[in-house]
Design a protein around this motif. Structure first.
Motif, PDB file in Angstrom:
ATOM      1  N   SER A 147       0.849  -1.188   0.000  1.00  0.00           N
ATOM      2  CA  SER A 147       0.000   0.000   0.000  1.00  0.00           C
ATOM      3  C   SER A 147       0.886   1.240   0.000  1.00  0.00           C
ATOM      4  CB  SER A 147      -0.891   0.019   1.250  1.00  0.00           C
ATOM      5  OG  SER A 147      -0.063   0.071   2.414  1.00  0.00           O
ATOM      6  N   THR A 148       0.242   2.401  -0.103  1.00  0.00           N
ATOM      7  CA  THR A 148       0.994   3.663  -0.034  1.00  0.00           C
ATOM      8  C   THR A 148       1.669   3.797   1.319  1.00  0.00           C
ATOM      9  OG1 THR A 148      -0.541   4.758  -1.558  1.00  0.00           O
ATOM     10  CG2 THR A 148       0.800   6.173  -0.140  1.00  0.00           C
ATOM     11  N   GLU A 149       0.972   3.378   2.370  1.00  0.00           N
ATOM     12  CA  GLU A 149       1.544   3.443   3.720  1.00  0.00           C
ATOM     13  C   GLU A 149       2.794   2.566   3.819  1.00  0.00           C
ATOM     14  OE1 GLU A 149      -1.653   2.946   3.013  1.00  0.00           O
ATOM     15  OE2 GLU A 149      -2.418   4.898   3.676  1.00  0.00           O
ATOM     16  N   ASP A 150       2.735   1.393   3.204  1.00  0.00           N
ATOM     17  CA  ASP A 150       3.884   0.485   3.194  1.00  0.00           C
ATOM     18  C   ASP A 150       5.057   1.137   2.469  1.00  0.00           C
ATOM     19  OD1 ASP A 150       5.425  -1.887   3.449  1.00  0.00           O
ATOM     20  OD2 ASP A 150       4.765  -2.560   1.458  1.00  0.00           O
ATOM     21  N   LEU A 151       4.777   1.774   1.338  1.00  0.00           N
ATOM     22  CA  LEU A 151       5.825   2.450   0.576  1.00  0.00           C
ATOM     23  C   LEU A 151       6.469   3.560   1.394  1.00  0.00           C
ATOM     24  CD1 LEU A 151       7.342   3.274  -2.039  1.00  0.00           C
ATOM     25  CD2 LEU A 151       5.325   4.619  -2.661  1.00  0.00           C
ATOM     26  N   ILE A 152       5.646   4.386   2.034  1.00  0.00           N
ATOM     27  CA  ILE A 152       6.166   5.504   2.824  1.00  0.00           C
ATOM     28  C   ILE A 152       7.010   5.008   3.997  1.00  0.00           C
ATOM     29  CG2 ILE A 152       5.503   7.434   4.319  1.00  0.00           C
ATOM     30  CD1 ILE A 152       3.055   7.811   2.493  1.00  0.00           C
ATOM     31  N   SER A 153       6.563   3.936   4.631  1.00  0.00           N
ATOM     32  CA  SER A 153       7.311   3.404   5.777  1.00  0.00           C
ATOM     33  C   SER A 153       8.661   2.819   5.359  1.00  0.00           C
ATOM     34  CB  SER A 153       6.480   2.334   6.497  1.00  0.00           C
ATOM     35  OG  SER A 153       6.348   1.170   5.686  1.00  0.00           O
ATOM     36  N   ARG A 154       8.772   2.461   4.085  1.00  0.00           N
ATOM     37  CA  ARG A 154      10.017   1.870   3.572  1.00  0.00           C
ATOM     38  C   ARG A 154      10.733   2.811   2.613  1.00  0.00           C
ATOM     39  NH1 ARG A 154       7.780  -3.386   0.820  1.00  0.00           N
ATOM     40  NH2 ARG A 154       9.955  -3.541   0.159  1.00  0.00           N
ATOM     41  N   SER A 155      10.477   4.090   2.744  1.00  0.00           N
ATOM     42  CA  SER A 155      10.983   5.068   1.778  1.00  0.00           C
ATOM     43  C   SER A 155      12.504   5.112   1.678  1.00  0.00           C
ATOM     44  CB  SER A 155      10.455   6.472   2.119  1.00  0.00           C
ATOM     45  OG  SER A 155      10.867   6.856   3.423  1.00  0.00           O
ATOM     46  N   ASP A 156      13.197   4.703   2.740  1.00  0.00           N
ATOM     47  CA  ASP A 156      14.662   4.712   2.713  1.00  0.00           C
ATOM     48  C   ASP A 156      15.250   3.409   2.178  1.00  0.00           C
ATOM     49  OD1 ASP A 156      14.827   7.292   3.701  1.00  0.00           O
ATOM     50  OD2 ASP A 156      14.833   6.628   5.793  1.00  0.00           O
ATOM     51  N   ASP A 157      14.406   2.389   1.998  1.00  0.00           N
ATOM     52  CA  ASP A 157      14.889   1.111   1.467  1.00  0.00           C
ATOM     53  C   ASP A 157      15.353   1.289   0.023  1.00  0.00           C
ATOM     54  OD1 ASP A 157      14.096   0.114   3.847  1.00  0.00           O
ATOM     55  OD2 ASP A 157      12.503  -1.188   3.079  1.00  0.00           O
ATOM     56  N   GLU A 158      16.357   0.509  -0.362  1.00  0.00           N
ATOM     57  CA  GLU A 158      16.878   0.602  -1.722  1.00  0.00           C
ATOM     58  C   GLU A 158      15.816   0.244  -2.759  1.00  0.00           C
ATOM     59  OE1 GLU A 158      20.713  -0.892  -4.411  1.00  0.00           O
ATOM     60  OE2 GLU A 158      20.440  -1.637  -2.348  1.00  0.00           O
ATOM     61  N   VAL A 159      14.930  -0.689  -2.397  1.00  0.00           N
ATOM     62  CA  VAL A 159      13.865  -1.074  -3.324  1.00  0.00           C
ATOM     63  C   VAL A 159      12.976   0.129  -3.618  1.00  0.00           C
ATOM     64  CG1 VAL A 159      11.844  -2.531  -3.686  1.00  0.00           C
ATOM     65  CG2 VAL A 159      13.857  -3.466  -2.544  1.00  0.00           C
ATOM     66  N   ALA A 160      12.599   0.863  -2.576  1.00  0.00           N
ATOM     67  CA  ALA A 160      11.743   2.030  -2.746  1.00  0.00           C
ATOM     68  C   ALA A 160      12.448   3.130  -3.524  1.00  0.00           C
ATOM     69  CB  ALA A 160      11.293   2.554  -1.384  1.00  0.00           C
ATOM     70  N   VAL A 161      13.721   3.329  -3.235  1.00  0.00           N
ATOM     71  CA  VAL A 161      14.497   4.377  -3.920  1.00  0.00           C
ATOM     72  C   VAL A 161      14.581   4.086  -5.417  1.00  0.00           C
ATOM     73  CG1 VAL A 161      16.783   5.431  -4.148  1.00  0.00           C
ATOM     74  CG2 VAL A 161      15.830   4.983  -1.872  1.00  0.00           C
ATOM     75  N   LYS A 162      14.916   2.839  -5.749  1.00  0.00           N
ATOM     76  CA  LYS A 162      15.046   2.486  -7.171  1.00  0.00           C
ATOM     77  C   LYS A 162      13.686   2.461  -7.858  1.00  0.00           C
ATOM     78  CE  LYS A 162      19.429   0.017  -7.318  1.00  0.00           C
ATOM     79  NZ  LYS A 162      20.144  -1.171  -7.834  1.00  0.00           N
ATOM     80  N   ALA A 163      12.679   1.950  -7.181  1.00  0.00           N
ATOM     81  CA  ALA A 163      11.342   1.904  -7.771  1.00  0.00           C
ATOM     82  C   ALA A 163      10.855   3.314  -8.088  1.00  0.00           C
ATOM     83  CB  ALA A 163      10.378   1.213  -6.828  1.00  0.00           C
ATOM     84  N   THR A 164      11.103   4.241  -7.176  1.00  0.00           N
ATOM     85  CA  THR A 164      10.701   5.633  -7.395  1.00  0.00           C
ATOM     86  C   THR A 164      11.377   6.203  -8.636  1.00  0.00           C
ATOM     87  OG1 THR A 164      10.382   5.978  -5.013  1.00  0.00           O
ATOM     88  CG2 THR A 164      10.663   7.945  -6.392  1.00  0.00           C
ATOM     89  N   ARG A 165      12.668   5.970  -8.748  1.00  0.00           N
ATOM     90  CA  ARG A 165      13.423   6.482  -9.890  1.00  0.00           C
ATOM     91  C   ARG A 165      12.895   5.920 -11.202  1.00  0.00           C
ATOM     92  NH1 ARG A 165      19.194   4.257 -10.050  1.00  0.00           N
ATOM     93  NH2 ARG A 165      19.229   5.208  -7.985  1.00  0.00           N
ATOM     94  N   TYR A 166      12.692   4.595 -11.230  1.00  0.00           N
ATOM     95  CA  TYR A 166      12.286   3.963 -12.482  1.00  0.00           C
ATOM     96  C   TYR A 166      10.845   4.270 -12.860  1.00  0.00           C
ATOM     97  CZ  TYR A 166      16.701   1.526 -11.968  1.00  0.00           C
ATOM     98  OH  TYR A 166      18.038   1.254 -11.828  1.00  0.00           O
ATOM     99  N   VAL A 167       9.988   4.458 -11.870  1.00  0.00           N
ATOM    100  CA  VAL A 167       8.612   4.846 -12.167  1.00  0.00           C
ATOM    101  C   VAL A 167       8.589   6.246 -12.780  1.00  0.00           C
ATOM    102  CG1 VAL A 167       6.397   5.491 -11.139  1.00  0.00           C
ATOM    103  CG2 VAL A 167       7.490   3.341 -10.490  1.00  0.00           C
ATOM    104  N   ILE A 168       9.415   7.146 -12.266  1.00  0.00           N
ATOM    105  CA  ILE A 168       9.498   8.495 -12.840  1.00  0.00           C
ATOM    106  C   ILE A 168       9.965   8.416 -14.285  1.00  0.00           C
ATOM    107  CG2 ILE A 168      10.739  10.693 -12.743  1.00  0.00           C
ATOM    108  CD1 ILE A 168      10.745  10.398  -9.677  1.00  0.00           C
ATOM    109  N   TYR A 169      10.976   7.583 -14.547  1.00  0.00           N
ATOM    110  CA  TYR A 169      11.442   7.407 -15.932  1.00  0.00           C
ATOM    111  C   TYR A 169      10.310   6.880 -16.813  1.00  0.00           C
ATOM    112  CZ  TYR A 169      16.246   7.632 -14.083  1.00  0.00           C
ATOM    113  OH  TYR A 169      17.421   8.018 -13.481  1.00  0.00           O
ATOM    114  N   MET A 170       9.564   5.915 -16.285  1.00  0.00           N
ATOM    115  CA  MET A 170       8.519   5.268 -17.066  1.00  0.00           C
ATOM    116  C   MET A 170       7.367   6.233 -17.370  1.00  0.00           C
ATOM    117  SD  MET A 170       7.985   2.366 -18.521  1.00  0.00           S
ATOM    118  CE  MET A 170       8.823   1.030 -17.649  1.00  0.00           C
TER     119      MET A 170
END
Length: 237
Positions: A147-170
């Protein structure tokens, strides 16, 4: 144009998919509702924030001129980098480009601190969260974030960092890294200084190191041919 970006974190595979039309429509709905919500709680609009920036002189005409000069400098350095054949000079120009970009960021910091807290910025962030949660998956097909809450709670995780970057590219650049057209990153790619994700490699390529060492060696001194001595002649009396 790409419709899938794969990445690995701690040996686990993940991927980001291009949003469907339905997801895009839902993302826009999220933006509109969150924008209205921000206004109800008293958030400034972008226009109101811009007016405050002007009234408080947080980014004036001189700053705008300086920013333009720095952007021009970065462009000129990029052209210089593309023309150089020396890796030693190339590294020096890279350092200059990085320093120039840092100056631009620092110059815009006060203005961005206000613009990043507008209703538009909040709605943008919520829309991005929706895209990340709905388009990022694990290798087994399950969502990477519950969920969005799960994403926010894990915002510093490498998975979240990379996912954010690649979603912006997409969403914003057809799946391509924004830096792919930057002269400094083209130079880094050419010389193998970054990997497929445009991240610095752990070790410099062997050929790059060899060229770097060769350029550091002093050029051999050229031997100059000695002129033959003229024989002394005695005058006849």
């Amino acid at each position: 144009m790409r419709d899938r970006i794969e990445f690995v974190v701690d040996g686990k595979k993940y991927h980001v998919l291009k949003p469907t039309q339905e997801q895009t429509a839902q993302a826009e709905f999220v933006y509109k509702t969150k924008y209205s919500e921000a206004l109800r709680y008293g958030a400034l609009t972008h226009h109101e924030a811009q007016r405050i920036i002007e009234e408080r002189n947080l980014f004036n005409e001189d700053d705008a001129k300086k920013s333009a000069k720095l952007l021009l400098k970065a462009t000129e350095l990029g052209s210089k980098l593309g023309e150089t054949t020396s890796v030693t000079e190339g590294l020096e120009v890279l350092t200059e480009i990085d320093a120039t970009r840092k100056e631009i960021l620092m110059l815009n910091r006060k203005r961005n601190a206000i613009l990043d807290n507008t209703a538009e910025a909040y709605a943008d962030e919520q829309r991005l969260h929706y895209y990340i949660v709905s388009t990022t998956f694990q290798e087994n097909g399950e969502r990477a974030f519950a969920s969005t809450e799960d994403l926010i709670s894990r915002s510093d995780d490498e998975v979240a960092v990379k996912a954010t970057r690649y979603v912006i590219y997409m969403v914003a650049n057809d799946g391509e890294d924004f830096r792919v057209d930057w002269p400094d990153y083209q130079w880094r790619v050419k010389h193998g200084l970054v990997d497929s994700e445009m991240e610095p490699v752990s070790e410099l390529p062997e050929e790059f190191v060899k060229q770097l060492e060769a350029e550091k060696k002093p050029a051999p001194k050229k031997k100059t041919a000695r002129r033959p001595r003229k024989k002394k002649t005695t005058k006849e009396s």
